[in-house]
Design a protein around this motif. Structure first.
Motif, PDB file in Angstrom:
ATOM      1  N   ALA A  99       0.840  -1.201   0.000  1.00 51.41           N
ATOM      2  CA  ALA A  99       0.000   0.000   0.000  1.00 51.41           C
ATOM      3  C   ALA A  99       0.871   1.247   0.000  1.00 51.41           C
ATOM      4  O   ALA A  99       0.609   2.224  -0.723  1.00 51.41           O
ATOM      5  CB  ALA A  99      -0.931  -0.006   1.208  1.00 51.41           C
ATOM      6  N   GLU A 100       1.929   1.214   0.804  1.00 53.15           N
ATOM      7  CA  GLU A 100       2.832   2.365   0.868  1.00 53.15           C
ATOM      8  C   GLU A 100       3.583   2.532  -0.455  1.00 53.15           C
ATOM      9  O   GLU A 100       3.795   3.664  -0.921  1.00 53.15           O
ATOM     10  CB  GLU A 100       3.814   2.188   2.027  1.00 53.15           C
ATOM     11  CG  GLU A 100       4.432   3.475   2.490  1.00 53.15           C
ATOM     12  CD  GLU A 100       5.253   3.329   3.762  1.00 53.15           C
ATOM     13  OE1 GLU A 100       5.918   4.310   4.123  1.00 53.15           O
ATOM     14  OE2 GLU A 100       5.243   2.238   4.380  1.00 53.15           O
ATOM     15  N   MET A 101       3.984   1.434  -1.067  1.00 54.03           N
ATOM     16  CA  MET A 101       4.622   1.505  -2.378  1.00 54.03           C
ATOM     17  C   MET A 101       3.682   2.130  -3.407  1.00 54.03           C
ATOM     18  O   MET A 101       4.098   2.974  -4.221  1.00 54.03           O
ATOM     19  CB  MET A 101       5.046   0.117  -2.846  1.00 54.03           C
ATOM     20  CG  MET A 101       6.266  -0.449  -2.151  1.00 54.03           C
ATOM     21  SD  MET A 101       7.810   0.424  -2.540  1.00 54.03           S
ATOM     22  CE  MET A 101       7.990   0.090  -4.300  1.00 54.03           C
ATOM     23  N   LEU A 102       2.421   1.748  -3.369  1.00 55.73           N
ATOM     24  CA  LEU A 102       1.451   2.275  -4.334  1.00 55.73           C
ATOM     25  C   LEU A 102       1.174   3.755  -4.101  1.00 55.73           C
ATOM     26  O   LEU A 102       1.054   4.530  -5.055  1.00 55.73           O
ATOM     27  CB  LEU A 102       0.153   1.464  -4.271  1.00 55.73           C
ATOM     28  CG  LEU A 102       0.261   0.024  -4.784  1.00 55.73           C
ATOM     29  CD1 LEU A 102      -1.002  -0.761  -4.461  1.00 55.73           C
ATOM     30  CD2 LEU A 102       0.524   0.005  -6.284  1.00 55.73           C
ATOM     31  N   LEU A 216      14.850   0.594  -4.888  1.00 55.20           N
ATOM     32  CA  LEU A 216      15.726   1.587  -5.511  1.00 55.20           C
ATOM     33  C   LEU A 216      15.354   1.782  -6.978  1.00 55.20           C
ATOM     34  O   LEU A 216      15.390   2.918  -7.498  1.00 55.20           O
ATOM     35  CB  LEU A 216      17.185   1.149  -5.382  1.00 55.20           C
ATOM     36  CG  LEU A 216      18.233   2.062  -6.043  1.00 55.20           C
ATOM     37  CD1 LEU A 216      18.177   3.473  -5.461  1.00 55.20           C
ATOM     38  CD2 LEU A 216      19.632   1.466  -5.874  1.00 55.20           C
ATOM     39  N   TYR A 217      14.994   0.703  -7.650  1.00 59.01           N
ATOM     40  CA  TYR A 217      14.562   0.775  -9.054  1.00 59.01           C
ATOM     41  C   TYR A 217      13.371   1.718  -9.203  1.00 59.01           C
ATOM     42  O   TYR A 217      13.320   2.547 -10.118  1.00 59.01           O
ATOM     43  CB  TYR A 217      14.224  -0.631  -9.539  1.00 59.01           C
ATOM     44  CG  TYR A 217      13.931  -0.764 -11.011  1.00 59.01           C
ATOM     45  CD1 TYR A 217      14.827  -0.288 -11.966  1.00 59.01           C
ATOM     46  CD2 TYR A 217      12.772  -1.385 -11.448  1.00 59.01           C
ATOM     47  CE1 TYR A 217      14.572  -0.421 -13.314  1.00 59.01           C
ATOM     48  CE2 TYR A 217      12.504  -1.530 -12.802  1.00 59.01           C
ATOM     49  CZ  TYR A 217      13.407  -1.042 -13.733  1.00 59.01           C
ATOM     50  OH  TYR A 217      13.158  -1.166 -15.082  1.00 59.01           O
ATOM     51  N   HIS A 221      13.212   5.781 -10.934  1.00 57.16           N
ATOM     52  CA  HIS A 221      12.329   5.956 -12.098  1.00 57.16           C
ATOM     53  C   HIS A 221      11.083   6.785 -11.809  1.00 57.16           C
ATOM     54  O   HIS A 221      10.373   7.154 -12.749  1.00 57.16           O
ATOM     55  CB  HIS A 221      11.928   4.588 -12.657  1.00 57.16           C
ATOM     56  CG  HIS A 221      13.029   3.906 -13.407  1.00 57.16           C
ATOM     57  ND1 HIS A 221      13.291   4.148 -14.732  1.00 57.16           N
ATOM     58  CD2 HIS A 221      13.968   3.021 -12.991  1.00 57.16           C
ATOM     59  CE1 HIS A 221      14.334   3.423 -15.114  1.00 57.16           C
ATOM     60  NE2 HIS A 221      14.753   2.728 -14.072  1.00 57.16           N
ATOM     61  N   LEU A 222      10.817   7.074 -10.548  1.00 50.38           N
ATOM     62  CA  LEU A 222       9.611   7.826 -10.200  1.00 50.38           C
ATOM     63  C   LEU A 222       9.979   9.091  -9.437  1.00 50.38           C
ATOM     64  O   LEU A 222      10.516   9.024  -8.331  1.00 50.38           O
ATOM     65  CB  LEU A 222       8.668   6.965  -9.345  1.00 50.38           C
ATOM     66  CG  LEU A 222       8.025   5.759 -10.036  1.00 50.38           C
ATOM     67  CD1 LEU A 222       7.286   4.914  -9.015  1.00 50.38           C
ATOM     68  CD2 LEU A 222       7.075   6.202 -11.150  1.00 50.38           C
ATOM     69  N   LYS A 227      10.988   6.138  -0.021  1.00 55.32           N
ATOM     70  CA  LYS A 227      11.185   4.759   0.424  1.00 55.32           C
ATOM     71  C   LYS A 227      10.182   4.428   1.540  1.00 55.32           C
ATOM     72  O   LYS A 227      10.047   5.181   2.509  1.00 55.32           O
ATOM     73  CB  LYS A 227      12.608   4.563   0.940  1.00 55.32           C
ATOM     74  CG  LYS A 227      12.930   3.128   1.319  1.00 55.32           C
ATOM     75  CD  LYS A 227      14.356   2.985   1.808  1.00 55.32           C
ATOM     76  CE  LYS A 227      15.345   3.234   0.692  1.00 55.32           C
ATOM     77  NZ  LYS A 227      16.747   2.966   1.118  1.00 55.32           N
ATOM     78  N   PRO A 228       9.459   3.317   1.426  1.00 57.75           N
ATOM     79  CA  PRO A 228       8.433   2.970   2.421  1.00 57.75           C
ATOM     80  C   PRO A 228       9.005   2.763   3.821  1.00 57.75           C
ATOM     81  O   PRO A 228      10.016   2.074   3.986  1.00 57.75           O
ATOM     82  CB  PRO A 228       7.839   1.664   1.879  1.00 57.75           C
ATOM     83  CG  PRO A 228       8.175   1.666   0.434  1.00 57.75           C
ATOM     84  CD  PRO A 228       9.488   2.370   0.316  1.00 57.75           C
TER      85      PRO A 228
END
Length: 239
Positions: A99-102, A216-217, A221-222, A227-228
């Motif tokens: 969820a945090e990544m999204l 890191l990828y 790119h974003l 970082k979560p």
């Protein structure tokens, strides 16, 4: 205009003493934020706070003005009731991390049916399977496809993967890279589907290192990616 749409809850933040600001990825309009006034004070209202746990799958009735402001959520019901995703310790840790990544990866307020369908189906797979220790690794690679930076799988015989270029390379430069064991595991995930992820054998250290490389990828790119904070918790659960 009032519409009914499916939605995935990405986050909820307490606002004042009784309200929530909820961020959701909707099937109809992409990323949306809603102000739920008084939801924490009322036990008799139609909207339940339990509906707004991370990555809950809802059907919502909303009024979207599409002006970049907080929208109005009129009604909600659970569209897919999770059996284990929020109650199993390992799965819940994974849910919080994803969820945090999204939240840190999806920024567009526009319809993306393919991305929504991928998220919905992936989370239902997680809910109904037991061997899930590699799920987040495969999920993040799949997610990168819908966000526009899926790895270039040409020249996979080369001994390095450049995380900035998103491609396999013959000689390393100044960019962060994958190599050796991490590279071989990375290649395996590029060539399988969800029902094969349990066959990928790796130790605690290798899993953590590959996950850190994938985070890191996303970071390179974003723009604006953070970082979560839940990454450390996830690593602890799967240690």
């Amino acid at each position: 205009m009032q519409i009914t749409t499916k939605a995935l809850i990405l986050s909820s933040l307490k606002y004042g003493d009784t309200s929530l600001i909820v961020k959701a990825f909707t099937f109809s309009d992409g990323l949306k934020s809603y102000l739920l006034k008084g939801i924490l004070a009322s036990r008799k209202g139609k909207l339940k706070t339990a509906y707004f746990q991370p990555l809950t799958q809802l059907e919502i009735v909303v009024n979207h003005k599409n002006k970049g402001t907080l929208e109005r959520l009129i009604d909600a019901k659970v569209n897919y009731p999770y059996q284990t995703a929020h109650t199993d310790i390992a799965k819940n840790a994974m849910i919080l991390f994803l969820a945090e990544m999204l939240v840190n990866s999806i920024f567009e307020e526009e319809q993306n049916k393919d991305l929504f369908n991928f998220l919905e189906a992936s989370l239902q797979w997680l809910d109904t399977h037991d061997n899930i220790s590699n799920f987040h690794l495969f999920f993040l690679l799949g997610l990168s496809k819908y966000l526009g930076f899926y790895p270039d799988t040409g020249k996979m015989n080369y001994p390095y993967f450049d995380l900035v270029e998103g491609a396999f390379i013959e000689f390393p430069g100044i960019n962060p890279i994958l190599k050796e064991e991490a590279l071989e595991l990375f290649k395996v995930f590029l060539g399988i589907n969800f029902d094969r992820i349990h066959t990928v054998r790796m130790g605690k250290k290798a899993r953590q290192e590959l996950l850190q490389s994938l985070v890191l990828y996303f970071e390179v790119h974003l723009h604006g990616f953070k970082k979560p904070r839940s990454l450390a918790i996830l690593n602890e659960v799967f240690s």
